[in-house]
Write an enzyme that holds these catalytic residues in place. Structure first.
Site: not given
Ligand code: ATP
Ligand code: MG
Length: 465
Positions: A75, A77, A159
């Protein structure tokens, strides 16, 4: 003196690493591989409109990271300086969601772009002015993180370094506050800031480290890996509903087998699945094979775009923990079938205290397990009735899984494979042949004694003991 020595020995691990700069490294379009037209045109359009309205706006997180690695993002963001209300004022198709922290979902048909306002970390020891409550608990876990911030703050509270890259599709520049591009090149998962503190703030980050390492085939950087084992028990305090969501992401993203190995190695499996973790100790080969085969199969189905059910997955993850419980209850004088039922009930109830598996999944888990009791009993009309059962396929697949893990079933899986392939008269012959066996249930010669009701003497988890 000793303490000092110890501290100096520990210091390279504990020293906060300065990964966030106040001014980012800026990569121009010739310095990175991203192209505007690779991103969702809706997401790019949102960024453009927010910027035109005078706000800062970027594509951020997983989509930038995955694009840099040539992976199709799940997705897209967007992060922006506009508040949720300001975002909604710009887009008719925008909905504010979330109570604790407001996010905006902008809908374009079936595609949803998530737009988040820049956020900041609560500083340690900060007191919330309104409620006079601390934003962290005594172990440092962040309880509330609903504070808006600047772009720099937003990079800092993310993170991992590879998740803190901001792409501006208008200028086609990448802003890198945390050396994320360096870590992408070196294929490393590295926490931003002091790893121990960041895990204590949110222990789920330990699971996220494993998830990204498995998905991207990255290593976990040494200082980010070292605190995981000692801090793993902190996962016990995470709300079970959140852990359910995380566990689904861990096991349903197509990299479950590698994820499982890493979870076990980093001692994160125990706080998630305590009973299965014990089974891994007292019956290692069977437990390990059954779980990893189930996960490998799930990974394969995801790659083939076939549906996967969390129930089957949980049924496999928990199954190896059943026999010991069945036995314990039987030793207390409970007959086999009720013992099996009771053990299943206990195990699921206990597991739900860690991971809140919803009822819509616990019911089918029980059905898959019950089916293991019924598959050996095929005489008369039973086999055909079982075939019509909506849970037959899952039950049969589960039987094959048990055999793959080394359970002795006297060829039951093969029998059912043949039975499904056979025509009517073939099926009649197969049922008749069962009758000629010493045991009409098709159990083989060892179990001659049957109760008058024809029920099996033992629960269907024998081989797992
Ligand atoms: P994917 O959606 O492919 O699993 P993603 O990196 O987009 O990976 P998400 O869970 O959608 O992961 O979170 C979006 C963003 O928000 C992450 O890239 C990170 O920067 C931030 N994030 C998410 N969860 C946390 C957390 N627990 N602590 C700090 N930052 C976070
Ligand atoms: Mg994501």
């Amino acid at each position: 003196m000793l303490k000092k020595l110890f501290q100096s020995f520990r210091s390279p691990l504990r020293k906060p690493q300065q990964h966030v700069r106040t001014t980012p490294e800026v990569l121009s379009s010739s310095q990175h591989s991203l192209q505007r037209n690779q991103f969702s045109r809706y997401a790019v359009n949102i960024v453009e409109r927010l910027q035109t309205a005078g706000y800062q706006a970027y594509l951020v997180g997983g989509c930038v990271r995955d694009m840099m690695l040539g992976i199709t993002p799940k997705d897209f963001d967007v992060a922006t300086s506009a508040t949720p209300e300001q975002i909604r004022a710009e887009f008719r198709n925008a909905r504010i969601i979330g109570r604790r922290f407001k996010l905006v979902h902008i809908h374009f048909g079936r595609e949803i772009i998530e737009v988040a306002t820049f956020r900041a970390n609560h500083p340690i020891d900060d007191e919330d002015e309104d409620s006079n409550q601390s934003s962290r608990n005594e172990s440092g876990r962040i309880l509330r993180d609903n504070v808006y911030g600047t772009l720099e703050d937003d990079a800092q509270r993310r993170d991992f370094t590879i998740n803190a890259l901001y792409y501006d599709p208008v200028t086609e520049r990448v802003l890198d506050y945390a050396n994320g591009v360096h870590d992408i090149r070196n294929r490393l998962i590295r926490l931003i800031g002091d790893p121990q503190q960041r895990y204590k703030e949110d222990p789920v980050r330990m699971l996220r480290a494993v998830r990204f390492a498995a998905k991207l085939d990255f290593g976990i950087e040494k200082h980010s890996a070292t605190p995981i084992r000692p801090l793993a028990p902190m996962l016990r305090d995470i709300p079970s509903a959140r852990l359910f969501e995380e566990v689904l992401k861990l096991f349903l993203s197509g990299y479950a087998e590698a994820t499982f190995e890493m979870l076990v190695d980093l001692e994160l499996f125990e706080p998630l699945f305590p009973a299965s973790s014990k089974a891994l100790e007292y019956n290692p080969t069977y437990t390990h094979t059954l779980i990893s085969e189930a996960l490998a199969n799930t990974d394969l189905r995801i790659k083939q775009n076939k549906p996967v059910t969390p129930a089957f997955l949980f049924a496999a993850l928990l199954w190896p923990a059943l026999p010991a419980r069945v036995l314990r209850l039987q030793e207390r004088g409970m007959p086999p079938i009720p013992a099996m039922q009771e053990a299943a009930h206990e195990l699921i109830t206990e597991q739900c205290q860690r991971i809140a598996i919803p009822k819509r999944f616990t019911m089918p888990i029980r059905e898959i397990w019950d089916m293991q009791e019924r598959l050996p009993r095929r005489s008369g009309k039973r086999a055909d009735l079982l075939l019509e059962n909506p849970r037959f396929r899952a039950g049969y697949d589960f039987l094959l899984l048990r055999e793959l893990a080394g359970e002795e079933t006297d060829g039951l899986g093969e029998w059912w494979t043949d039975y499904q392939d056979a025509n009517d008269s073939g099926r009649r012959d197969m049922i008749r042949d069962l009758g000629s066996k010493p045991d009409a249930t098709g159990q083989g010669p060892r179990k001659r004694r049957r109760s008058s009701s024809g029920k099996r003497k033992r629960a269907g988890v024998d081989g797992a003991e």
